[in-house]
Design a protein around this motif. Structure first.
Motif: not given
Ligand code: GUN
Ligand code: ZN
Length: 446
Positions: A76, A198-199, A316, A265, A290, A90-91, A226, A87, A229, A95, A294, A73
């Motif tokens: 980031q 994104r996910f 990552d 992941h 990562s 952290w987002l 993703h 996670l 994870e 992020t 994380i 990313h």
């Molecule tokens: N899952 C969704 N967005 C992200 C991201 O920016 N980084 C990571 N490690 N996992 C995510």
């Protein structure tokens, strides 16, 4: 201009996970012309057959295909190594506030240029990156990569829920913006567009459906997202998609499973998910720094490779804690050890080059030193620090000589980086030109 590079030229003739370290071969010289590798072989013979070539003698340094980072990313970059969150926190904490800034093209350009310089100084010649929801962030990235003539993959990150105001699109705008950017950038010079939800937690079913339709209309593109994870994330996906069979099904039912899918992941996979991913020949991207940073879990490299999965390796950035694929290989080694499998240095190096290129369906272009491949190379000093040098001195074969650099090396080990047949980083210890970044048109050699 013909270039002849001398050193220990490492290339792969097969997958070392299948046949062991015999899958790798060492030669003495590589010849480059018009951005491509035109010959690999013995130094004397290639000197004789290329008398006009400019010769660069890298001595005992290792000459390899440049590293390929299959999941990063770039937005980031500035928040790498942010402390203390798992996670979802952290987002939200680090992020999303940073990604908000990428509506500004000049900020996005500044970070894209900084990111590509950092990766080149770590010997990474190709990356597959997420951008942000802003089209500006995509333009900034592809423009910065084109200025360096790098082969890159990237796409607009799509999110239409569970993200803050200012960082959400809609099903319609995600589709239309992605389609426009795809038309603008895909196949332009060395750029490839990647469709990028994104996910599952940040996309509605309508958005996943729209992006599945876009992928069906553009099957030559890759699709990245993703998958599985962190356990908290998986529990949240179960709540958000009560009728889905599992996490993968949130993608599969909307046309987001297939050859060319890249799942970052993939730690906590169910048996059904593994079987479907294998059947579809989709790629799994291992992001070990990562996953430890994380606190996500341990990827099953041994089991998944043995089952035949297509697997790439990635930093990552900035969930990962390093820009270096050497550091990433070290982390992959440590994670696999915790799963009971000692990865051979040949397997680690293959993952960071051929493996990632294969995961991106680009192993006919990059990731190996073979005649006809694009000349993206890294030259690695195997004695870059006193600690590494004293360990390497005991080596009885090439892999014993390489492993201390895998485990302890960083950007100081990168002697030079070549992109499309041009030296863009030259850290020549004899001239003291350490850390000289020639990427932006001030190359030591043209
Ligand atoms: N899952 C969704 N967005 C992200 C991201 O920016 N980084 C990571 N490690 N996992 C995510
Ligand atoms: Zn990621």
């Amino acid at each position: 201009m013909t270039d002849l590079l001398l050193g220990q030229v490492l290339h792969f003739t097969a997958d070392p996970f299948g046949i062991g370290p015999d899958a790798a071969a060492l030669d003495e010289a590589v010849v480059i012309e018009a951005g491509r590798i035109v010959a690999v072989g013995a130094a004397d013979a290639l000197r004789r057959s290329n008398p006009q070539a400019r010769v660069t003698d890298y001595g005992q340094a290792l000459i390899s295909a440049g590293f390929v980072d299959a999941h990063a990313h770039y937005p980031q970059t500035a928040i790498i190594a942010s402390w203390g969150k798992r996670l979802i926190d952290w987002l939200n904490t680090y992020t999303f506030p940073e990604e908000m800034r990428f509506s500004n093209l000049s900020y996005a350009s500044e970070v894209a240029n900084r990111y590509l310089d950092l990766t080149l100084s770590n010997g990474t010649t190709s990356v597959c990156s997420y951008c942000t929801i802003h089209p500006e962030s995509v333009d900034a990235f592809f423009t910065a990569a084109a200025a360096r003539n790098q082969r890159v993959w990237a796409g607009k990150t799509c999110m239409d829920r569970n993200a803050p105001d200012g960082l959400r699109d809609t099903a319609r705008t995600a589709h239309d913006d992605s389609a426009r950017l795809l038309t603008k950038w895909h196949g332009r010079s060395r750029a490839s567009y990647v469709i990028t939800p994104r996910f599952a937690p940040t996309s509605t079913e309508a958005q996943l459906e729209a992006l599945g339709a876009l992928w069906a209309a553009n099957p030559g593109c890759l699709m990245q997202t993703h998958l599985s994870e962190q356990t908290d994330e998986i529990a949240w996906v179960r709540q958000l998609f009560p009728s889905a069979r599992d996490y993968l099904d949130t993608y599969e039912r909307h046309g987001l499973l297939g050859r060319g899918a890249l799942y970052g992941h993939a730690i906590w996979l169910e048996d059904r998910e593994k079987a479907r991913i294998l059947q579809a020949d989709a790629s799994l991207i291992h992001c070990p720094t990562s996953n430890t940073f994380i606190g996500s879990g341990l990827f099953d490299m041994g089991g998944l490779k043995a089952a035949g999965h297509r697997i790439g390796l990635a930093t990552d950035t900035g969930g990962g804690s390093s820009f270096s694929m050497l550091r990433t290989m070290a982390s992959a080694y440590e994670v696999a050890q915790l799963k009971g499998r000692a990865l051979h240095p040949a397997e680690l190096w293959w993952l960071a080059t051929v493996g990632s290129a294969r995961a991106l369906h680009a192993d006919h272009l990059i990731g190996n030193i073979t005649v006809g491949a694009e000349a993206d190379l890294v030259v690695v000093n195997l004695c870059s620090t006193p600690a590494i040098a004293q360990a390497t001195q005991r080596a009885r074969d090439i892999w014993q000589a390489v492993f201390p650099t895998i485990m302890m090396g960083d950007d100081r080990a990168i002697r030079a980086t070549w992109v499309a047949g041009r030296c863009v980083q030259d850290n020549d210890p004899t001239t003291g030109a350490l850390r000289k970044n020639a990427a932006m048109g001030t190359a030591a050699s043209d």
